[in-house]
Design an enzyme around this catalytic site. Structure first.
Site, PDB file in Angstrom:
ATOM      1  N   VAL A  61       0.806  -1.222   0.000  1.00  0.00           N
ATOM      2  CA  VAL A  61       0.000   0.000   0.000  1.00  0.00           C
ATOM      3  C   VAL A  61       0.840   1.272   0.000  1.00  0.00           C
ATOM      4  O   VAL A  61       0.294   2.360  -0.172  1.00  0.00           O
ATOM      5  CB  VAL A  61      -0.961   0.045   1.213  1.00  0.00           C
ATOM      6  CG1 VAL A  61      -1.985  -1.060   1.127  1.00  0.00           C
ATOM      7  CG2 VAL A  61      -0.210   0.007   2.528  1.00  0.00           C
ATOM      8  N   TYR A  62       2.134   1.168   0.211  1.00  0.00           N
ATOM      9  CA  TYR A  62       2.968   2.365   0.217  1.00  0.00           C
ATOM     10  C   TYR A  62       3.036   2.936  -1.197  1.00  0.00           C
ATOM     11  O   TYR A  62       3.618   2.336  -2.106  1.00  0.00           O
ATOM     12  CB  TYR A  62       4.384   2.067   0.713  1.00  0.00           C
ATOM     13  CG  TYR A  62       4.503   1.705   2.180  1.00  0.00           C
ATOM     14  CD1 TYR A  62       3.413   1.801   3.051  1.00  0.00           C
ATOM     15  CD2 TYR A  62       5.696   1.274   2.709  1.00  0.00           C
ATOM     16  CE1 TYR A  62       3.528   1.481   4.391  1.00  0.00           C
ATOM     17  CE2 TYR A  62       5.832   0.953   4.058  1.00  0.00           C
ATOM     18  CZ  TYR A  62       4.743   1.051   4.884  1.00  0.00           C
ATOM     19  OH  TYR A  62       4.871   0.719   6.218  1.00  0.00           O
ATOM     20  N   SER A  63       2.429   4.096  -1.363  1.00  0.00           N
ATOM     21  CA  SER A  63       2.407   4.782  -2.666  1.00  0.00           C
ATOM     22  C   SER A  63       1.894   3.871  -3.781  1.00  0.00           C
ATOM     23  O   SER A  63       2.426   3.855  -4.894  1.00  0.00           O
ATOM     24  CB  SER A  63       3.795   5.335  -3.011  1.00  0.00           C
ATOM     25  OG  SER A  63       4.179   6.324  -2.091  1.00  0.00           O
TER      26      SER A  63
END
Length: 344
Positions: A61-63
Site C-alpha cells: 500500500v505504500y504509494s
C-alpha cells in the site's frame, strides 16, 4: 552494526533496518513522508548497506506499490546482500477481494509484490492487519503453501492485538504451519502501549518486534518544543491525523529529558530516543526512515553506544503511563505484581 535473531527464528537482522515508505511518494500521506526517486533511493540503500543495515521494509500500500518498485530498482544486482520485508492485507483497490488475507488475496498479492520488487522470493512477509473475516486456518495454510513454494522465507504480522496473535500461533502449532516470528509494532517513548500485553507475549512465544515510527510519528526529532509552533517543514502539518495520538504536555516533558540526556551523551535527541528502544526486551530491529542522506546518517548514529542505566531510568520515568485495564493492577498492587512481574 549489531545483528539480532528475529524472534526465535534462525534469521539474523540488523538492530536498525530501513523503512522504504519514503520511496515513490504518491498520495497525501506517503508524499508527505518522502518522495525518493530511483537515483536517491539507490544512494540511500548504498549508505545503509555500507553501514551494515541490510533489512529493507516496505508494503504493497505504500504509494500504491511504487515503494516496492523503487526499492526493487535500488537493490537490483545485489539481491543476495539484502533482506526484503514487505506487508499486505490492507486495501489496494475497490474490488471485493482487494483487501484482507484470504487465500485469493495473499496468493495474488505475493505474486504482484514479487514482480514489483524484481525478485523471486521475499525474506519476510507480514500481514499488515488482522482479517476478522477470513478463518485463521485459511490464512496460515496459504502462507504455508507460499513458504513451501519458496516465495516466502519467514512470515510475521503487524498491528495485531494480543488475542489475534496468540490465536494464530496456537493454530500454527496445531497444524504444523509456519509460526509468525515477527510483529511490526508502534513503540516509542511517547507510545509505550506495546509493553503491556504484546511485549510479554512476544517474549513468551518468541516473536521479535520490528518497531515502526520510533520517533513517535515525527514528534521526537527535537524540533517540537514547549511554547513553539510546529516547524514549517514538519510533516506533522499533513500527517498528524493519520498517526497515533500524543498528549502534548507529556510529549514536552519527555523532550525535556531527552534534551538533558542528549547533552550528557553528545548525541542528538532522535539518536537517544532510538537507542532507548534498542535496550528494550523483545526488540529485534528498529525501523528508521529518512527523506534524505542527512537524516539517514543521523539516525545511523543511534548505534555503537549505549545509554547508562541512570539515563534509561530518567527516560522511563518521564515516559511512563498507567496501563489500561486489566494491566494496571499488576503495576499498582503488590500482590498482583509479585505474581505477574512486568517485563521491564
Amino acid at each position: 552494526m549489531e545483528y539480532r535473531r528475529l524472534g526465535s527464528s534462525g534469521l539474523k537482522v540488523p538492530a536498525l533496518s530501513f523503512g522504504a515508505g519514503t520511496f515513490g511518494g504518491k498520495g497525501p500521506l506517503f508524499s508527505a513522508w518522502g518522495n525518493s526517486d530511483n537515483a536517491e533511493a539507490r544512494r540511500l540503500v548504498d549508505i545503509c548497506i555500507e553501514a551494515g543495515v541490510n533489512l529493507f521494509d516496505t508494503a504493497d500500500v505504500y504509494s500504491d506499490g511504487a515503494s516496492e518498485e523503487v526499492l526493487g530498482a535500488a537493490i537490483k544486482g545485489r539481491r543476495d546482500d539484502v533482506l526484503i520485508s514487505t506487508k499486505m492485507s490492507l486495501p489496494t483497490g475497490d474490488g471485493p477481494n482487494d483487501a484482507g488475507s484470504s487465500r485469493s488475496r495473499l496468493i495474488k498479492g505475493v505474486d504482484h509484490a514479487l514482480r514489483r520488487l524484481g525478485t523471486d522470493y521475499i525474506d519476510l512477509m507480514q500481514l499488515h492487519a488482522f482479517d476478522a473475516g477470513t478463518p485463521v486456518e485459511e490464512v496460515l495454510s496459504t502462507l504455508d503453501t507460499l513458504v513451501r513454494a519458496g516465495k516466502l522465507r519467514y512470515v510475521g504480522v503487524s498491528n495485531f492485538a494480543g488475542w489475534q496473535l496468540m490465536k494464530s500461533l496456537a493454530t500454527a502449532d496445531k497444524h504444523g504451519y509456519p509460526r509468525y516470528v515477527a510483529h511490526q509494532v508502534y513503540y516509542s517513548l511517547v507510545g509505550r502501549d506495546y509493553e503491556w500485553e504484546l511485549m510479554p507475549l512476544g517474549l513468551d512465544q518468541g516473536v521479535g518486534a520490528l518497531v515502526w515510527s520510533p520517533l513517535g510519528w515525527g514528534r521526537l526529532t527535537g524540533k517540537i518544543r514547549r511554547g513553539r509552533p510546529w516547524p514549517e517543514g514538519s510533516r506533522l502539518h499533513d500527517t498528524a491525523s493519520f498517526g497515533p495520538p500524543v498528549d502534548d504536555e507529556k510529549l514536552y516533558d519527555i523532550v525535556d529529558v531527552l534534551d538533558h540526556v542528549a547533552g550528557e551523551t553528545g548525541k542528538t535527541i532522535p539518536q537517544v530516543a532510538i537507542n532507548w528502544l534498542l535496550q528494550r526486551p523483545s526488540v529485534s530491529s528498529v525501523i528508521i526512515g529518512a527523506r534524505n542522506e542527512e537524516q539517514l546518517r543521523q539516525n545511523l548514529g543511534a548505534v555503537g553506544w549505549s545509554l547508562t542505566a541512570e539515563q534509561i531510568a530518567q527516560l522511563d520515568k518521564a515516559s511512563r503511563n498507567t496501563p489500561a485495564y486489566p494491566h494496571f493492577p499488576y503495576h499498582l498492587q503488590e500482590g498482583f505484581s509479585r505474581l505477574n512481574p512486568p517485563p521491564v
